[in-house]
Design a protein around this motif. Structure first.
Motif, PDB file in Angstrom:
ATOM      1  N   GLY A  22       0.821  -1.200   0.000  1.00  0.00           N
ATOM      2  CA  GLY A  22       0.000   0.000   0.000  1.00  0.00           C
ATOM      3  C   GLY A  22       0.850   1.243   0.000  1.00  0.00           C
ATOM      4  N   LEU A  23       0.265   2.325   0.480  1.00  0.00           N
ATOM      5  CA  LEU A  23       0.919   3.637   0.474  1.00  0.00           C
ATOM      6  C   LEU A  23       1.239   4.046   1.909  1.00  0.00           C
ATOM      7  N   VAL A  24       2.458   4.520   2.125  1.00  0.00           N
ATOM      8  CA  VAL A  24       2.866   4.945   3.465  1.00  0.00           C
ATOM      9  C   VAL A  24       3.835   6.112   3.321  1.00  0.00           C
ATOM     10  N   GLN A  25       3.894   6.940   4.334  1.00  0.00           N
ATOM     11  CA  GLN A  25       4.846   8.048   4.316  1.00  0.00           C
ATOM     12  C   GLN A  25       6.231   7.556   4.722  1.00  0.00           C
ATOM     13  N   ALA A  26       7.232   8.288   4.294  1.00  0.00           N
ATOM     14  CA  ALA A  26       8.607   7.954   4.659  1.00  0.00           C
ATOM     15  C   ALA A  26       8.738   7.884   6.180  1.00  0.00           C
ATOM     16  N   GLY A  27       9.445   6.870   6.638  1.00  0.00           N
ATOM     17  CA  GLY A  27       9.603   6.639   8.065  1.00  0.00           C
ATOM     18  C   GLY A  27       8.567   5.700   8.647  1.00  0.00           C
ATOM     19  N   GLY A  28       7.541   5.402   7.868  1.00  0.00           N
ATOM     20  CA  GLY A  28       6.480   4.527   8.333  1.00  0.00           C
ATOM     21  C   GLY A  28       6.806   3.054   8.159  1.00  0.00           C
ATOM     22  N   SER A  29       5.803   2.226   8.434  1.00  0.00           N
ATOM     23  CA  SER A  29       5.973   0.777   8.379  1.00  0.00           C
ATOM     24  C   SER A  29       4.859   0.119   7.581  1.00  0.00           C
ATOM     25  N   ASP A  32      12.389   2.673  -1.369  1.00  0.00           N
ATOM     26  CA  ASP A  32      11.826   1.336  -1.180  1.00  0.00           C
ATOM     27  C   ASP A  32      10.586   1.116  -2.049  1.00  0.00           C
ATOM     28  N   THR A  33      10.132   2.162  -2.715  1.00  0.00           N
ATOM     29  CA  THR A  33       8.964   2.052  -3.582  1.00  0.00           C
ATOM     30  C   THR A  33       9.235   1.068  -4.711  1.00  0.00           C
ATOM     31  N   ALA A  34       8.360   0.078  -4.835  1.00  0.00           N
ATOM     32  CA  ALA A  34       8.536  -0.968  -5.842  1.00  0.00           C
ATOM     33  C   ALA A  34       7.352  -1.929  -5.766  1.00  0.00           C
ATOM     34  N   VAL A  35       7.289  -2.814  -6.748  1.00  0.00           N
ATOM     35  CA  VAL A  35       6.406  -3.971  -6.646  1.00  0.00           C
ATOM     36  C   VAL A  35       7.212  -5.066  -5.951  1.00  0.00           C
ATOM     37  N   TYR A  36       6.644  -5.609  -4.885  1.00  0.00           N
ATOM     38  CA  TYR A  36       7.322  -6.635  -4.104  1.00  0.00           C
ATOM     39  C   TYR A  36       6.751  -8.007  -4.466  1.00  0.00           C
ATOM     40  N   LEU A  52      10.657   3.045   6.420  1.00  0.00           N
ATOM     41  CA  LEU A  52      10.603   2.998   4.959  1.00  0.00           C
ATOM     42  C   LEU A  52      11.083   4.305   4.335  1.00  0.00           C
ATOM     43  N   LYS A  53      11.723   4.165   3.177  1.00  0.00           N
ATOM     44  CA  LYS A  53      12.261   5.298   2.429  1.00  0.00           C
ATOM     45  C   LYS A  53      11.603   5.344   1.057  1.00  0.00           C
ATOM     46  N   SER A  87      21.801  -5.594   1.690  1.00  0.00           N
ATOM     47  CA  SER A  87      22.412  -4.562   2.529  1.00  0.00           C
ATOM     48  C   SER A  87      21.541  -3.315   2.614  1.00  0.00           C
ATOM     49  N   SER A  88      20.757  -3.062   1.567  1.00  0.00           N
ATOM     50  CA  SER A  88      19.928  -1.847   1.520  1.00  0.00           C
ATOM     51  C   SER A  88      18.762  -1.890   2.508  1.00  0.00           C
ATOM     52  N   VAL A  89      18.405  -3.084   2.986  1.00  0.00           N
ATOM     53  CA  VAL A  89      17.259  -3.195   3.898  1.00  0.00           C
ATOM     54  C   VAL A  89      17.640  -3.740   5.264  1.00  0.00           C
ATOM     55  N   LYS A  90      18.863  -4.184   5.424  1.00  0.00           N
ATOM     56  CA  LYS A  90      19.299  -4.788   6.680  1.00  0.00           C
ATOM     57  C   LYS A  90      19.145  -3.794   7.824  1.00  0.00           C
ATOM     58  N   GLY A  91      18.542  -4.266   8.900  1.00  0.00           N
ATOM     59  CA  GLY A  91      18.295  -3.404  10.047  1.00  0.00           C
ATOM     60  C   GLY A  91      16.956  -2.695  10.005  1.00  0.00           C
TER      61      GLY A  91
END
Length: 126
Positions: A10-17, A90-94, A86-87, A62-66
């Motif tokens: 879905g849609l979330v603001q930066a820093g969200g989960s 990170d926007t993409a189709v997963y 989230l940044k 490495s881009s998502v670790k942590g």
């Protein structure tokens, strides 16, 4: 055959989960590990994380670790990807994926995954 059904996103603001879930069905006894990949517009599909079906081993990009956590839900028989901090990048189709073969240092190779879900959109606004 193994079928994979994703949910979440879905849609979330930066820093969200956000949390994604993948439910396998069919011949799940064949699964050795399940992973998540993502594909942003104009880019190649890239590895995000993988977990063995036993849940004993995980690997992260490495881009998502942590920030991201992959886990097996033994009660629901699903694999979840919890995404925190989230940044916009990170926007993409997963995509959820399952593999029937062992991995050592080839966990990131998408061609080694045998089954794929339909994908779910994750959009992070700045």
């Amino acid at each position: 055959q193994v079928q994979l059904v994703e949910s979440g996103g879905g849609l979330v603001q930066a820093g969200g989960s956000l949390s994604l879930s993948c439910a396998p069905s069919g011949r799940t006894a064949r699964i050795y590990a399940m992973g998540w990949f993502r594909q942003a517009p104009g880019k190649e599909r890239e590895f995000v994380a993988v977990i063995t079906w036993s849940g004993t081993s995980t690997v992260y990009a490495s881009s998502v670790k942590g920030r991201f956590t992959i886990a097996r839900d033994n009660i629901r028989n699903t694999v979840r990807l919890q995404m925190n901090s989230l940044k916009p990048e990170d926007t993409a189709v997963y995509y959820c994926a399952a593999r029937t073969t062992y991995y050592s240092d080839t966990y990131f190779r998408r061609e080694e995954y045998d089954y794929w879900g339909q994908g779910t959109q994750v959009t992070v606004s700045s």
